[in-house]
Design a protein around this motif. Structure first.
Motif, PDB file in Angstrom:
ATOM      1  N   VAL A  34       0.842  -1.205   0.000  1.00 41.17           N
ATOM      2  CA  VAL A  34       0.000   0.000   0.000  1.00 41.17           C
ATOM      3  C   VAL A  34       0.871   1.245   0.000  1.00 41.17           C
ATOM      4  O   VAL A  34       0.596   2.206  -0.727  1.00 41.17           O
ATOM      5  N   LYS A  37       2.402   1.646  -3.456  1.00 40.84           N
ATOM      6  CA  LYS A  37       1.456   1.943  -4.536  1.00 40.84           C
ATOM      7  C   LYS A  37       0.137   2.448  -3.944  1.00 40.84           C
ATOM      8  O   LYS A  37      -0.847   1.716  -3.906  1.00 40.84           O
ATOM      9  N   PRO A  38       0.105   3.700  -3.460  1.00 45.31           N
ATOM     10  CA  PRO A  38      -1.132   4.234  -2.891  1.00 45.31           C
ATOM     11  C   PRO A  38      -2.281   4.143  -3.895  1.00 45.31           C
ATOM     12  O   PRO A  38      -2.098   4.401  -5.082  1.00 45.31           O
ATOM     13  N   GLY A  39      -3.445   3.741  -3.401  1.00 43.54           N
ATOM     14  CA  GLY A  39      -4.599   3.574  -4.270  1.00 43.54           C
ATOM     15  C   GLY A  39      -4.692   2.175  -4.854  1.00 43.54           C
ATOM     16  O   GLY A  39      -5.493   1.920  -5.747  1.00 43.54           O
ATOM     17  N   THR A  41      -5.659  -1.741  -5.219  1.00 43.72           N
ATOM     18  CA  THR A  41      -6.868  -2.482  -4.878  1.00 43.72           C
ATOM     19  C   THR A  41      -6.508  -3.743  -4.103  1.00 43.72           C
ATOM     20  O   THR A  41      -5.370  -4.202  -4.137  1.00 43.72           O
ATOM     21  N   ALA A  80      -9.180   2.588   3.407  1.00 46.51           N
ATOM     22  CA  ALA A  80      -9.765   2.057   2.184  1.00 46.51           C
ATOM     23  C   ALA A  80     -11.002   2.879   1.845  1.00 46.51           C
ATOM     24  O   ALA A  80     -11.772   3.258   2.733  1.00 46.51           O
ATOM     25  N   ASP A  83     -13.793   2.347  -4.852  1.00 49.14           N
ATOM     26  CA  ASP A  83     -13.232   2.710  -6.155  1.00 49.14           C
ATOM     27  C   ASP A  83     -14.345   3.356  -6.966  1.00 49.14           C
ATOM     28  O   ASP A  83     -15.376   2.728  -7.203  1.00 49.14           O
ATOM     29  N   GLN A  90     -12.296  -1.680  -3.578  1.00 54.59           N
ATOM     30  CA  GLN A  90     -11.847  -0.588  -2.720  1.00 54.59           C
ATOM     31  C   GLN A  90     -10.404  -0.243  -3.055  1.00 54.59           C
ATOM     32  O   GLN A  90      -9.607  -1.114  -3.398  1.00 54.59           O
ATOM     33  N   LEU A  91     -10.090   1.036  -2.931  1.00 54.95           N
ATOM     34  CA  LEU A  91      -8.734   1.522  -3.121  1.00 54.95           C
ATOM     35  C   LEU A  91      -8.122   1.754  -1.742  1.00 54.95           C
ATOM     36  O   LEU A  91      -8.748   2.359  -0.872  1.00 54.95           O
ATOM     37  N   LYS A  93      -4.949   3.184   0.585  1.00 53.93           N
ATOM     38  CA  LYS A  93      -3.811   4.106   0.582  1.00 53.93           C
ATOM     39  C   LYS A  93      -3.343   4.336   2.013  1.00 53.93           C
ATOM     40  O   LYS A  93      -4.094   4.129   2.967  1.00 53.93           O
TER      41      LYS A  93
END
Length: 111
Positions: A34, A37-39, A41, A80, A83, A90-91, A93
């Motif tokens: 996370v 790579k923020p965002g 899934t 989370a 998206d 969900q994304l 970060k």
């Protein structure tokens, strides 16, 4: 191992414990994915780590404000959100606290 390497690893462990990450490596792997790579899934975390989907969901919950880990309370290291392009996804970060943790770890590694 060189003394400097051992000192850095010890310092990293101390910072992780300070942030409540006294845990096995799978939740830590999820956090690092996370942070890198923020965002990201849940599905991408599964693909990148090989950790089963149900476990990724549990670890994201532990790393956020959901479940507690060993009485440590909510870790608040990730969050989370739905998206906007896929309601079923969900994304994830890092939170400000998660970003601060990564900054401290980076400082130790660069020392």
């Amino acid at each position: 191992m060189q003394e400097a390497t051992i000192a850095r690893l010890t310092a990293i462990n101390n910072v992780l414990v300070e942030y409540g990450l006294e845990m096995p490596s799978p939740p830590l792997k999820v956090f690092l994915e996370v942070a890198e790579k923020p965002g990201i899934t849940h599905r991408d975390i599964v693909e990148r780590t090989g950790i089963p989907g149900a476990s990724v969901s549990r670890y994201v919950s532990i790393l956020s404000n959901g479940m507690t880990w060993g009485g440590a309370g909510a870790l608040d290291l990730v969050e989370a959100a739905p998206d906007p392009n896929n309601r079923r996804s969900q994304l994830v970060k890092p939170t400000e606290k998660g970003q601060a943790l990564m900054k401290r770890l980076g400082e130790i590694l660069e020392a």
